[in-house]
Design an enzyme around this catalytic site. Structure first.
Site, PDB file in Angstrom:
ATOM      1  N   ILE A  33       0.828  -1.212   0.000  1.00  0.00           N
ATOM      2  CA  ILE A  33       0.000   0.000   0.000  1.00  0.00           C
ATOM      3  C   ILE A  33       0.865   1.267   0.000  1.00  0.00           C
ATOM      4  O   ILE A  33       0.398   2.342  -0.367  1.00  0.00           O
ATOM      5  CB  ILE A  33      -0.957  -0.045   1.217  1.00  0.00           C
ATOM      6  CG1 ILE A  33      -2.219   0.762   0.994  1.00  0.00           C
ATOM      7  CG2 ILE A  33      -0.256   0.354   2.502  1.00  0.00           C
ATOM      8  CD1 ILE A  33      -3.288   0.527   2.045  1.00  0.00           C
ATOM      9  N   ASN A  87      11.705  -8.504   6.910  1.00  0.00           N
ATOM     10  CA  ASN A  87      11.981  -7.792   8.155  1.00  0.00           C
ATOM     11  C   ASN A  87      11.495  -8.648   9.322  1.00  0.00           C
ATOM     12  O   ASN A  87      10.379  -9.169   9.280  1.00  0.00           O
ATOM     13  CB  ASN A  87      11.256  -6.440   8.157  1.00  0.00           C
ATOM     14  CG  ASN A  87      11.754  -5.518   7.051  1.00  0.00           C
ATOM     15  OD1 ASN A  87      12.931  -5.534   6.713  1.00  0.00           O
ATOM     16  ND2 ASN A  87      10.856  -4.724   6.484  1.00  0.00           N
ATOM     17  N   GLY A  93      12.814  -3.887  11.607  1.00  0.00           N
ATOM     18  CA  GLY A  93      11.915  -3.036  10.829  1.00  0.00           C
ATOM     19  C   GLY A  93      10.538  -3.611  10.576  1.00  0.00           C
ATOM     20  O   GLY A  93       9.775  -3.072   9.784  1.00  0.00           O
ATOM     21  N   GLN A  94      10.200  -4.711  11.260  1.00  0.00           N
ATOM     22  CA  GLN A  94       8.896  -5.322  11.032  1.00  0.00           C
ATOM     23  C   GLN A  94       7.799  -4.499  11.711  1.00  0.00           C
ATOM     24  O   GLN A  94       7.926  -4.132  12.887  1.00  0.00           O
ATOM     25  CB  GLN A  94       8.886  -6.763  11.568  1.00  0.00           C
ATOM     26  CG  GLN A  94       7.606  -7.517  11.211  1.00  0.00           C
ATOM     27  CD  GLN A  94       7.664  -8.998  11.587  1.00  0.00           C
ATOM     28  OE1 GLN A  94       8.644  -9.474  12.169  1.00  0.00           O
ATOM     29  NE2 GLN A  94       6.604  -9.719  11.271  1.00  0.00           N
ATOM     30  N   HIS A 100       5.826 -12.084   6.101  1.00  0.00           N
ATOM     31  CA  HIS A 100       5.693 -11.697   4.697  1.00  0.00           C
ATOM     32  C   HIS A 100       7.072 -11.409   4.137  1.00  0.00           C
ATOM     33  O   HIS A 100       8.005 -11.089   4.873  1.00  0.00           O
ATOM     34  CB  HIS A 100       4.794 -10.469   4.539  1.00  0.00           C
ATOM     35  CG  HIS A 100       5.240  -9.286   5.354  1.00  0.00           C
ATOM     36  ND1 HIS A 100       4.968  -9.185   6.702  1.00  0.00           N
ATOM     37  CD2 HIS A 100       5.954  -8.194   5.039  1.00  0.00           C
ATOM     38  CE1 HIS A 100       5.494  -8.058   7.167  1.00  0.00           C
ATOM     39  NE2 HIS A 100       6.111  -7.439   6.174  1.00  0.00           N
ATOM     40  N   HIS A 102       9.004  -9.033   1.220  1.00  0.00           N
ATOM     41  CA  HIS A 102       8.916  -7.919   0.274  1.00  0.00           C
ATOM     42  C   HIS A 102       9.638  -8.302  -1.010  1.00  0.00           C
ATOM     43  O   HIS A 102      10.732  -8.869  -0.968  1.00  0.00           O
ATOM     44  CB  HIS A 102       9.599  -6.672   0.834  1.00  0.00           C
ATOM     45  CG  HIS A 102       8.960  -6.108   2.067  1.00  0.00           C
ATOM     46  ND1 HIS A 102       8.159  -4.988   2.044  1.00  0.00           N
ATOM     47  CD2 HIS A 102       9.005  -6.502   3.357  1.00  0.00           C
ATOM     48  CE1 HIS A 102       7.749  -4.720   3.280  1.00  0.00           C
ATOM     49  NE2 HIS A 102       8.255  -5.618   4.095  1.00  0.00           N
TER      50      HIS A 102
HETATM   51  P1  AMP Z   1       7.084  -4.660   7.441  1.00  0.00           P
HETATM   52  O1  AMP Z   1       7.577  -3.305   7.873  1.00  0.00           O
HETATM   53  O2  AMP Z   1       8.130  -5.542   6.879  1.00  0.00           O
HETATM   54  O3  AMP Z   1       6.263  -5.318   8.534  1.00  0.00           O
HETATM   55  O4  AMP Z   1       6.136  -4.376   6.212  1.00  0.00           O
HETATM   56  C1  AMP Z   1       4.769  -4.168   6.303  1.00  0.00           C
HETATM   57  C2  AMP Z   1       4.343  -3.636   4.978  1.00  0.00           C
HETATM   58  O5  AMP Z   1       2.952  -3.815   4.845  1.00  0.00           O
HETATM   59  C3  AMP Z   1       4.617  -2.142   4.783  1.00  0.00           C
HETATM   60  O6  AMP Z   1       5.463  -1.964   3.642  1.00  0.00           O
HETATM   61  C4  AMP Z   1       3.224  -1.540   4.563  1.00  0.00           C
HETATM   62  O7  AMP Z   1       3.227  -0.508   3.621  1.00  0.00           O
HETATM   63  C5  AMP Z   1       2.430  -2.753   4.109  1.00  0.00           C
HETATM   64  N1  AMP Z   1       0.999  -2.710   4.373  1.00  0.00           N
HETATM   65  C6  AMP Z   1       0.390  -2.415   5.538  1.00  0.00           C
HETATM   66  N2  AMP Z   1      -0.948  -2.498   5.423  1.00  0.00           N
HETATM   67  C7  AMP Z   1      -1.180  -2.878   4.140  1.00  0.00           C
HETATM   68  C8  AMP Z   1      -2.372  -3.141   3.380  1.00  0.00           C
HETATM   69  N3  AMP Z   1      -3.594  -3.034   3.919  1.00  0.00           N
HETATM   70  N4  AMP Z   1      -2.235  -3.506   2.084  1.00  0.00           N
HETATM   71  C9  AMP Z   1      -1.010  -3.605   1.528  1.00  0.00           C
HETATM   72  N5  AMP Z   1       0.143  -3.380   2.184  1.00  0.00           N
HETATM   73  C10 AMP Z   1       0.059  -3.014   3.470  1.00  0.00           C
END
Ligand code: AMP
Ligand code: ZN
Length: 114
Positions: A33, A87, A93-94, A100, A102
């Site tokens: 997002i 992360n 940085g999680q 998940h 990236h």
């Molecule tokens: P992390 O910091 O590795 O936990 O990454 C979480 C990621 O999820 C971030 O890059 C956010 O931009 C992404 N994110 C959070 N909510 C959503 C959502 N509803 N749809 C798509 N991506 C999301």
């Protein structure tokens, strides 16, 4: 194995909208997002594991990486290059505590990791 209130469990269940670019038996691939690169996707396992450290399913981890590879190829960013990032925990940085990966690409990524 759905965690109430988990945003990625809700994405997997299609309870909240996302742009799905690929799906496999155990994963879903959606657009981030808040993209940090022209291509910024998230490979999300359907099952909930809070972090990489909580996932003992090595076949799932392999499927996540293979799915990222296949998706990069499909989108045509294989040759130009891409980066996979997991992360882990706050110091890593999680921010969303549902495992998940990236997939970042579509531009030259900086040489430094973080
Ligand atoms: P992390 O910091 O590795 O936990 O990454 C979480 C990621 O999820 C971030 O890059 C956010 O931009 C992404 N994110 C959070 N909510 C959503 C959502 N509803 N749809 C798509 N991506 C999301
Ligand atoms: Zn979850």
């Amino acid at each position: 194995m759905t965690m109430t209130g988990c945003v990625f469990c809700r994405i997997v269940a299609k309870e909240i909208p996302s742009t799905v670019v690929n799906e496999t038996e155990q994963t879903i691939v959606v657009k981030d997002i808040n993209p940090q690169a022209p291509t910024h996707l998230l490979v999300i396992p359907r099952a909930h594991y809070s972090t990489l450290l909580d996932c003992g399913d090595d076949a799932l981890l392999a499927e996540m990486m293979a799915t990222a590879r296949d998706t990069a190829q499909k989108l045509g960013i294989g040759k130009s290059g891409f980066r996979l990032v997991v992360n882990t925990n706050e110091g890593g940085g999680q921010t969303v505590f549902h495992l998940h990966m990236h997939l970042l690409g579509g531009r030259a990524l900086a040489g430094r990791m973080g």
